[in-house]
Design an enzyme around this catalytic site. Structure first.
Site: not given
Ligand code: ASP
Length: 360
Positions: A205, A259, A256-257, A236
Site C-alpha cells: 500500500t 488491514g 500499511t499492514g 483499513d
Molecule cells: N492495509 C492494506 C489492506 O489491508 C494492505 C496493505 O497495507 O498493503 O488492505
C-alpha cells in the site's frame, strides 16, 4: 485563499481572516504559520530483507520513493498545502507498477483489481474515501474529490465510479491496473493454498502524511488491498480512523499492514487521540471539552513512543504492519513491526532519506 496570497495581505485583514477561520472551526487548535514543514511517505511494509532482493531492485525502489518524496517536498517547500503534497506523492506511487495501488494493484480472488483510497484534512477533519473502485486511474484523486464535494465521506463500487464520471476524473481500463507479477501471485496463492502474506511478502500500500508551513496536517492512503480478497472485502486504508487520519490538534497518520487488525485497533485515530490527550491539556480542560488548546508540544520521542505502543497492540492481536506519522511540532516518524517498510521522510530542517529494511 492561498498561502502566498495570505502572506501578501497587510496585517489587519490577515488578522481578520485568522479570526474568521478560528470562528468557523471553534474547537480546532488554530494552526499558525511556522515556516516549518514535514513529509513522510510509505510504499508498504512486510517481510522485506536484503537477501530476498537484488541490488538492482533495491535501487529501483529507492529511486521511486525518492522521486515521490521530492514531488511532495517541492510542494511544501514552496508554501503549498499539506493536502497537495499528499496527493503529489500518492499519484506518483499509484502510477508506479511496483507498488500495490493504482497500476500494479493486487488481484482479488475473482481476478480483478479493486482499489481503495482515502484522504483527510487536519484543519477541520473533512475526509473522502472510496472502496472497490475498478476504473479510476488515480483513486486518491477520487477520494479528494469526494472530500471536496462534502456531501458524503465514503463511497463504494458502482456509486463511486458514477461519482468519478460526474466529476470528470480520468479513467483507465483493466489492462492499466493489471500486472503479470500480481496475477502470478494470485495463481500461486490458489495453487499452493497459501495466504496473501505468503505470496505478497509485503503489503505494498502507499501513503503520505504532511505538515505544511501554515501548520496544517493532511493524510492519504491508497491500495489494492490484499491478494485474493473476497466478497467485497474492504481493508483499513480507506476506513477513516483505521488506515488514515489527520487532525491539526495531534497528528496525521497513514498505515500499511494486515488491514483487518488495523481496523480492529482503529490504529490511525488511536495514535492521534493518545497524542492529543498526552498534550498539556489538564483534566479539568478535558472535562469541559477544552481539548489541547494551542499548546501541543509533541516531541519526536513522544510521537515515536505512542505510535510504537499502538503498533504493539496490533502485534498482540496477531497482526503486523506499520505507520507513518507527522505532528504539528514537525516530528516525522515511522513505526513498524515487520522486517522492513518502504519509506521516506523529508523536513524543512534538512532531513531527506529513503529506506527499505528494518536495520536502516
Ligand atoms: N492495509 C492494506 C489492506 O489491508 C494492505 C496493505 O497495507 O498493503 O488492505
Amino acid at each position: 485563499m492561498t498561502h502566498k496570497a495570505l502572506r501578501s495581505l497587510s496585517p489587519l485583514p490577515a488578522a481578520l481572516l485568522a479570526l474568521a477561520a478560528a470562528l468557523s472551526f471553534p474547537n480546532q487548535a488554530f494552526a499558525q504559520e511556522t515556516g516549518r514543514w514535514s513529509l513522510a511517505i510509505h510504499g508498504g511494509a512486510g517481510t522485506l530483507t536484503r537477501d530476498a532482493m537484488t541490488p538492482e531492485r533495491e535501487a529501483e525502489y529507492e529511486a521511486a520513493l525518492q522521486a515521490a518524496l521530492d514531488a511532495g517536498a517541492a510542494v511544501l517547500r514552496d508554501g503549498g498545502a499539506a493536502m497537495d503534497a499528499v496527493e503529489a506523492v500518492i499519484v506518483r506511487l499509484e502510477d508506479d507498477p511496483k507498488f500495490n495501488a493504482g497500476r500494479g494493484a493486487v488481484f482479488t480472488w475473482d481476478g480483478r483489481n479493486e482499489l481503495d483510497a482515502a484522504v483527510m484534512d487536519g484543519r477541520d477533519r473533512s475526509a473522502g474515501a472510496v472502496t472497490g473502485v475498478t476504473s479510476v486511474k488515480n483513486p486518491i484523486r477520487l477520494a479528494r474529490e469526494v472530500m471536496a464535494d462534502g456531501r458524503h465521506v465514503f463511497l463504494s463500487g458502482a456509486g463511486a465510479e458514477e461519482f468519478a464520471r460526474d466529476h470528470a476524473l480520468e479513467t483507465a481500463g483493466p489492462e492499466w491496473f493489471a500486472t503479470e507479477a500480481r496475477r502470478e501471485a494470485l495463481e500461486r496463492m490458489k495453487a499452493e493454498q497459501v495466504s496473501a502474506l505468503d505470496v505478497d511478502r509485503k503489503f505494498g500500500t502507499v501513503g503520505a502524511v504532511a505538515l505544511d508551513q501554515n501548520g496544517n496536517l493532511a493524510a492519504g492512503t491508497s491500495t489494492g488491498g490484499m491478494t485474493g480478497k473476497r466478497w467485497g472485502r474492504i481493508g483499513d486504508a480507506p476506513v477513516i480512523g483505521a488506515g488514515t487520519y489527520a487532525d491539526n490538534r495531534s497528528c496525521a497518520v497513514s498505515a500499511t499492514g494486515w488491514g483487518e487488525y488495523f481496523i480492529r485497533v482503529g490504529v490511525a485515530q488511536e495514535i492521534c487521540t493518545r497524542l492529543r490527550l498526552s498534550s498539556e491539556t489538564s483534566l479539568e480542560d478535558l472535562a469541559e471539552g477544552n481539548e489541547a488548546g494551542g499548546d501541543v508540544q509533541l516531541t519526536d520521542a513522544l510521537v515515536q513512543r505512542v505510535s510504537d505502543a499502538v503498533l504493539d497492540e496490533v502485534a498482540d492481536l496477531g497482526g503486523d504492519g506499520g505507520v507513518i506519522v507527522v505532528a504539528p511540532s514537525g516530528a516525522a516518524i515511522y513505526s513498524f513491526n515487520t522486517a522492513g517498510m518502504y519509506r521516506g521522510r523529508a523536513t524543512s530542517e534538512g532531513m531527506n532519506e529513503v529506506a527499505i529494511f528494518g536495520e536502516e
